[in-house]
Design an enzyme around this catalytic site. Structure first.
Site, PDB file in Angstrom:
ATOM      1  N   MET A 213       0.029  -7.041 -29.538  1.00  0.00           N
ATOM      2  CA  MET A 213      -0.673  -6.861 -30.820  1.00  0.00           C
ATOM      3  C   MET A 213      -1.845  -5.749 -30.512  1.00  0.00           C
ATOM      4  O   MET A 213      -2.197  -5.051 -31.301  1.00  0.00           O
ATOM      5  CB  MET A 213      -1.103  -7.830 -31.511  1.00  0.00           C
ATOM      6  CG  MET A 213       0.210  -8.753 -31.703  1.00  0.00           C
ATOM      7  SD  MET A 213       0.835  -8.067 -33.386  1.00  0.00           S
ATOM      8  CE  MET A 213      -0.392  -8.692 -34.713  1.00  0.00           C
ATOM      9  N   GLY A 217      -1.018  -0.870 -31.136  1.00  0.00           N
ATOM     10  CA  GLY A 217      -1.848  -0.275 -32.193  1.00  0.00           C
ATOM     11  C   GLY A 217      -2.170  -1.460 -33.354  1.00  0.00           C
ATOM     12  O   GLY A 217      -2.881  -1.032 -34.114  1.00  0.00           O
ATOM     13  N   HIS A 218      -1.328  -2.347 -33.621  1.00  0.00           N
ATOM     14  CA  HIS A 218      -1.478  -3.257 -34.682  1.00  0.00           C
ATOM     15  C   HIS A 218      -3.072  -3.762 -35.034  1.00  0.00           C
ATOM     16  O   HIS A 218      -3.487  -3.695 -35.801  1.00  0.00           O
ATOM     17  CB  HIS A 218      -0.410  -4.512 -34.709  1.00  0.00           C
ATOM     18  CG  HIS A 218      -0.384  -5.180 -35.734  1.00  0.00           C
ATOM     19  ND1 HIS A 218      -1.375  -6.264 -36.136  1.00  0.00           N
ATOM     20  CD2 HIS A 218       0.477  -5.341 -36.982  1.00  0.00           C
ATOM     21  CE1 HIS A 218      -1.072  -6.681 -37.462  1.00  0.00           C
ATOM     22  NE2 HIS A 218       0.019  -6.191 -37.900  1.00  0.00           N
ATOM     23  N   ASP A 219      -3.511  -4.258 -33.807  1.00  0.00           N
ATOM     24  CA  ASP A 219      -4.925  -4.812 -34.004  1.00  0.00           C
ATOM     25  C   ASP A 219      -5.840  -3.874 -33.200  1.00  0.00           C
ATOM     26  O   ASP A 219      -6.832  -4.195 -32.964  1.00  0.00           O
ATOM     27  CB  ASP A 219      -4.945  -6.222 -33.537  1.00  0.00           C
ATOM     28  CG  ASP A 219      -4.098  -7.308 -34.252  1.00  0.00           C
ATOM     29  OD1 ASP A 219      -3.824  -7.012 -35.383  1.00  0.00           O
ATOM     30  OD2 ASP A 219      -3.923  -8.333 -33.733  1.00  0.00           O
ATOM     31  N   SER A 220      -5.596  -2.830 -32.831  1.00  0.00           N
ATOM     32  CA  SER A 220      -6.309  -1.617 -32.442  1.00  0.00           C
ATOM     33  C   SER A 220      -6.237  -0.332 -32.976  1.00  0.00           C
ATOM     34  O   SER A 220      -6.708  -0.242 -34.156  1.00  0.00           O
ATOM     35  CB  SER A 220      -5.889  -1.663 -30.933  1.00  0.00           C
ATOM     36  OG  SER A 220      -4.535  -1.214 -30.849  1.00  0.00           O
TER      37      SER A 220
END
Ligand SMILES: *[C@@H]1O[C@H](CO)[C@@H](O)[C@H](O)[C@H]1NC(C)=O
Ligand SMILES: *[C@@H]1O[C@H](CO)[C@@H](O)[C@H](O)[C@H]1NC(C)=O
Ligand SMILES: *[C@@H]1O[C@H](CO)[C@@H](O)[C@H](O)[C@H]1NC(C)=O
Ligand SMILES: *[C@@H]1O[C@H](CO)[C@@H](O)[C@H](O)[C@H]1NC(C)=O
Ligand SMILES: *[C@@H]1O[C@H](CO)[C@@H](O)[C@H](O)[C@H]1NC(C)=O
Ligand SMILES: *[C@@H]1O[C@H](CO)[C@@H](O)[C@H](O)[C@H]1NC(C)=O
Ligand SMILES: *[C@@H]1O[C@H](CO)[C@@H](O)[C@H](O)[C@H]1NC(C)=O
Ligand SMILES: *[C@@H]1O[C@H](CO)[C@@H](O)[C@H](O)[C@H]1NC(C)=O
Ligand SMILES: *[C@@H]1O[C@H](CO)[C@@H](O)[C@H](O)[C@H]1NC(C)=O
Ligand SMILES: *[C@@H]1O[C@H](CO)[C@@H](O)[C@H](O)[C@H]1NC(C)=O
Length: 470
Positions: A213, A217-220
């Site tokens: 994650m 790129g989901h949490d970044s």
């Protein structure tokens, strides 16, 4: 969005709609349970050398939630784009993540409109059935999956408890045809296994890679995901074993802004892409179903009887296979909402695949699938069943079908026309017919209408009513 409940009396469907009951027993193991299960998990390493029309190996890697322009401008992805073909007309199917992932291996998202824990019955097939029909080796590499075949909802970073591995980004795990089969399950591996399989020259011919994650790129951010991708692929671009006749698709599950058209950045690269095509752009219409269709065309495989059959094939493969792709008018395409169907309407049966479809390579539905589902398909069709699996009306038939809330009087003008159109389309059962389908599974609001194509009469009418009412 108007609930289908309102429409049911109109369509005189049998069961009354209830609250959404399509929930499943979820699995949230503790760290100690994970440790116990990890000790007995078995990991398969399989390779094969089945000749493909264009590539010997097709690997797919998905990053997360980024709009096209941001991805294209990122340093990491523009670096990789020099070595490949940018697809600038590649579409995600809906929002949020999970429906896009399951669709990319199963040929439909069955009206899933969230990221919940789901399982598909064992008789629902995926790309794995197609690959195995020709003994083509396959695997998944899921970053920070705690052990091969882990079926839990998530595996978090065990120090920070930040989201790390998530089931919703693992396309095959929700299909019981994979996860309830010990051999198949042993191919759903931790990403660390990739390095091992690479070093041992034991890579499969098809694989799906999901970074964690942070890295996807989901949490970044796209900067992090693009940089991670560049760092991951840079050495591989020099690796003769990895690159040899390999085609890599790097894309995104969905774009970030829901109000916009759901087109995503996509890149084809790898040793199979000739240098003369490096740095070029392909504007053919594709969507996530093209991932299955292209695999089918490359290895001359049968199809799933779902949206894979109609989807466009990556042009480089299509050319080698003498396939002509369809032009798809995207003027009215949005792909930003889920149509009404199995997962968001408890009154609907699981839709049968259309057992009569042929894919772009001219191949039929896999016999194991058609024999299992033929009867159900026939009964759903004859009952005018509102199915999510069959092809859809072209967006052009209902000009405002994809724009929410605006289905107005003008739509009614085209009602009979489009119902007729779909009926004739279904009669021919041609690949072209289903082509419009993939575009409109997208056509958010018309999805109801879209799904009726194979079944004339009542269903078409019902579909149209749904489109209008929405
Ligand atoms: C796949 O492998 C099995 C077991 O080795 C073999 O019996 C079968 O003929 C193979 N199928 C194809 C299409 O090569
Ligand atoms: C799974 O992969 C992560 C890194 O992605 C690694 O830290 C972990 O040790 C691996 N676990 C197993 C069981 O291989
Ligand atoms: C799953 O996520 C929850 C919520 O963040 C967390 O408490 C739990 O420890 C995670 N499970 C595992 C096995 O990592
Ligand atoms: C994802 O993997 C990277 C290593 O590639 C690691 O630095 C990062 O901490 C991981 N993310 C989480 C949430 O653990
Ligand atoms: C990209 O990755 C490299 C290698 O890990 C690192 O040195 C650099 O700081 C990263 N750049 C960005 C913008 O994250
Ligand atoms: C590349 O693949 C071809 C055909 O499978 C094979 O003959 C050749 O040895 C391979 N080259 C390398 C470097 O692996
Ligand atoms: C889908 O796109 C249309 C057109 O931009 C917009 O009106 C609608 O609100 C969007 N749907 C969602 C869920 O954002
Ligand atoms: C999402 O994709 C559409 C279609 O390419 C594009 O027009 C739009 O700009 C993207 N969203 C954003 C915010 O960039
Ligand atoms: C495609 O067409 C060409 C020219 O007719 C032919 O030589 C080739 O064998 C065909 N390829 C396939 C995969 O059918
Ligand atoms: C598929 O499996 C489900 C769950 O076991 C069952 O209810 C359904 O009847 C099966 N469908 C067919 C066509 O076999």
């Amino acid at each position: 969005m108007l609930s289908l409940k309102t429409l049911l009396p109109l369509a005189a469907l049998a069961s009354a709609a209830t609250e959404d009951l399509r929930t499943y027993s979820t699995y949230y193991p503790s760290a100690s349970e994970v440790a116990v299960d990890a000790a007995t998990a078995s990991t398969a390493v399989t390779t094969s050398d089945v000749e493909g029309i264009f590539a010997k190996r097709i690997f797919v890697i998905w990053l997360e939630n980024t709009d096209f322009d941001k991805a294209a401008e990122s340093e990491g992805l523009s670096y990789l784009a020099q070595y490949g073909i940018t697809l600038d007309n590649y579409w995600a199917l809906t929002h949020p993540s999970e429906p896009n992932y399951v669709a990319a291996v199963g040929g439909d998202y069955f009206a899933l409109d969230d990221d919940r824990f789901i399982t598909f019955p064992k008789n629902v097939s995926t790309i794995v059935d197609l690959l195995e029909s020709k003994n083509i080796s396959w695997a998944e590499y899921q970053e920070h999956m705690p052990y091969t075949g882990f079926q839990g909802f998530n595996y978090s970073n065990q120090e920070t408890f930040a989201n790390d591995y998530m089931r919703k980004h693992n396309p095959l795990i929700s299909y019981d045809s994979v996860s309830q089969d010990a051999d198949r399950l042993s191919h759903i591996k931790n990403f660390t296994q990739f390095e091992y399989d690479l070093a041992n020259e034991q890579l499969p011919q098809w694989a799906f890679i999901t970074p964690n994650m942070t890295n996807d790129g989901h949490d970044s951010s796209i900067t992090v995901a693009a940089n991670w991708s560049k760092n991951f692929f840079k050495p591989l671009l020099e690796n003769e074993y990895f690159m040899n006749e390999t085609l890599i698709l790097l894309t995104f599950d969905e774009n970030e802004t829901y109000a916009d058209k759901n087109k995503v950045f996509a890149l084809l690269f790898g040793g199979a892409v000739s240098e003369s095509l490096h740095g070029t752009v392909d504007s053919t219409f594709y969507n996530h179903y093209s991932e299955i269709a292209s695999v089918e065309a490359n290895w001359d495989l049968d199809n799933l009887g779902r949206h894979d059959a109609a989807a466009n094939v990556f042009e480089i493969i299509a050319e080698a296979a003498n396939i002509t792709n369809d032009d798809v008018d995207t003027t009215y395409l949005v792909n930003n909402e889920t149509y009404t169907g199995y997962f968001n309407d408890a009154s609907q049966e699981f839709p049968a695949p259309n057992v009569n479809l042929k894919n772009k390579a001219g191949n039929p539905v896999l016999p194991a699938i058609s024999s299992l589902w033929a009867e159900k398909y026939a009964s759903q069709s004859s009952a005018g069943f509102f199915t999510a699996t069959t092809t859809t009306i072209s967006t052009g038939s209902i000009p405002d079908a994809t724009t929410t809330a605006s289905a107005s009087g003008s739509a009614s003008g085209s009602a009979s026309g489009s119902a007729k159109a779909s009926a004739s389309v279904s009669a021919s059962g041609s690949a072209k017919a289903s082509a419009t389908a993939s575009s409109s599974a997208a056509a958010t609001k018309s999805a109801g209408a879209g799904n009726t194509v194979q079944v004339a009469g009542l269903t078409a009418l019902f579909g149209f009513i749904a489109a209008l009412a929405l």
